[in-house]
Scaffold this motif. Structure first.
Motif, mmCIF file in Angstrom:
data_model
loop_
_atom_site.group_PDB
_atom_site.id
_atom_site.type_symbol
_atom_site.label_atom_id
_atom_site.label_comp_id
_atom_site.label_asym_id
_atom_site.label_seq_id
_atom_site.Cartn_x
_atom_site.Cartn_y
_atom_site.Cartn_z
ATOM 1 N N UNK A 111 17.080 -3.379 12.750
ATOM 2 C CA UNK A 111 16.823 -5.007 12.151
ATOM 3 C C UNK A 111 17.127 -5.816 13.565
ATOM 4 N N UNK A 112 18.241 -5.512 14.502
ATOM 5 C CA UNK A 112 18.380 -6.308 15.334
ATOM 6 C C UNK A 112 17.239 -6.471 16.419
ATOM 7 N N UNK A 113 16.516 -5.099 16.375
ATOM 8 C CA UNK A 113 15.111 -5.319 17.376
ATOM 9 C C UNK A 113 14.287 -6.325 16.800
ATOM 10 N N UNK A 114 14.250 -6.193 15.489
ATOM 11 C CA UNK A 114 13.108 -6.971 14.799
ATOM 12 C C UNK A 114 13.460 -8.509 14.743
ATOM 13 N N UNK A 115 14.694 -8.811 14.736
ATOM 14 C CA UNK A 115 15.390 -10.041 15.012
ATOM 15 C C UNK A 115 14.869 -10.503 16.420
ATOM 16 N N UNK A 116 15.041 -9.775 17.404
ATOM 17 C CA UNK A 116 14.810 -10.447 18.796
ATOM 18 C C UNK A 116 13.555 -10.678 18.703
ATOM 19 N N UNK A 117 12.512 -9.746 18.254
ATOM 20 C CA UNK A 117 11.000 -9.818 18.297
ATOM 21 C C UNK A 117 10.498 -11.035 17.520
ATOM 22 N N UNK B 39 2.898 -9.644 7.853
ATOM 23 C CA UNK B 39 3.888 -9.365 8.605
ATOM 24 C C UNK B 39 5.081 -9.602 7.650
ATOM 25 N N UNK B 40 5.010 -10.404 6.786
ATOM 26 C CA UNK B 40 6.137 -10.484 5.674
ATOM 27 C C UNK B 40 6.426 -9.137 5.012
ATOM 28 N N UNK B 41 5.437 -8.609 4.685
ATOM 29 C CA UNK B 41 5.295 -7.203 4.048
ATOM 30 C C UNK B 41 6.057 -6.336 4.768
ATOM 31 N N UNK B 42 5.776 -6.134 6.106
ATOM 32 C CA UNK B 42 6.287 -5.167 7.211
ATOM 33 C C UNK B 42 8.004 -5.640 6.975
ATOM 34 N N UNK C 138 -1.329 -6.606 -0.594
ATOM 35 C CA UNK C 138 -1.450 -7.023 0.915
ATOM 36 C C UNK C 138 -1.830 -6.048 1.616
ATOM 37 N N UNK C 139 -3.060 -6.051 2.430
ATOM 38 C CA UNK C 139 -3.335 -5.102 3.368
ATOM 39 C C UNK C 139 -2.747 -5.197 4.679
#
Length: 201
Positions: free
Chosen positions: A105-111, A150-153, A200-201
């Motif tokens: 999660x922290x990696x995604x937050x940085x991204x 992207x929301x789905x991911x 969603x694709x």
């Protein structure tokens, strides 16, 4: 919880989704004050599953007060040695706190440009924090609003894979009364989101 208003071309449906995420975040981060309880009590049910869940939440809000809900919140989430329910992704996915799901999660937050709120000591994988992140990703609070794929991911990686189990635990917790209705609306809303993201694709 940060106030969210319709802006930056956010579609009305997405704005309403964001409001639900924000409401759930607000109810799970702290016990609701009296004015929020009274606003919840004024909500009207309708014949949809989400409308029915809102009606149950309104009834529960009308039947309690801020002090009673504060005691319930403490028993559920705080307690002397921990509450009855653990609202953390790492716990539900690995059985331990501060594990790989939190690091991912922290990696995604940085991204995504999401910074932890100042003065918050809870790990970022707390249910309320993740719900607030979804709210911000929909509305563009952290920059550009994310497109649905992207929301789905993010949803599948950090909410959909554990939060339904957390809400089931909350529903069954011995001290849950008002929060049983919170679990109910959370389950219905996340089911709707899961079904919508499946297309969603």
């Amino acid at each position: 919880m940060r106030a969210v208003t319709a802006h930056q071309g956010v579609a009305e449906d997405d704005f309403l989704r964001a409001r639900f995420y924000g409401l759930l975040a607000a109810l799970l981060v702290a016990p609701p004050p009296e004015d929020l309880l009274r606003r919840l009590a004024a909500m009207k049910a309708d014949s949809t599953p989400l409308g029915a869940a809102l009606g149950h939440l309104a009834e529960a809000a009308a039947a309690t007060d801020a002090d009673t809900v504060a005691d319930e919140f403490a028993a559920l989430f705080v307690g002397v040695t921990g509450g009855e329910v653990m609202p953390y992704a790492s716990w539900h996915l690995t059985g331990f706190l501060h594990e790989k799901p939190l690091a991912e999660l922290r990696q995604d937050m940085i991204r995504l440009g999401i910074e932890p709120a100042p003065g918050v000591s809870e790990p970022e994988d707390h249910a309320a924090s993740l719900l607030e992140m979804m709210q911000g990703l929909i509305t563009g609070l952290f920059g550009e609003a994310l497109a649905l794929p992207e929301q789905k991911i993010f949803f599948q990686a950090h909410l959909g894979n554990w939060m339904p189990r957390f809400l089931d635990d909350l529903d069954k917790a011995p001290s849950a009364r008002f929060y049983r209705s919170v679990a109910g609306i959370g389950r219905v809303f996340l089911e709707i989101e899961t079904q919508a993201f499946a297309m969603v694709d």
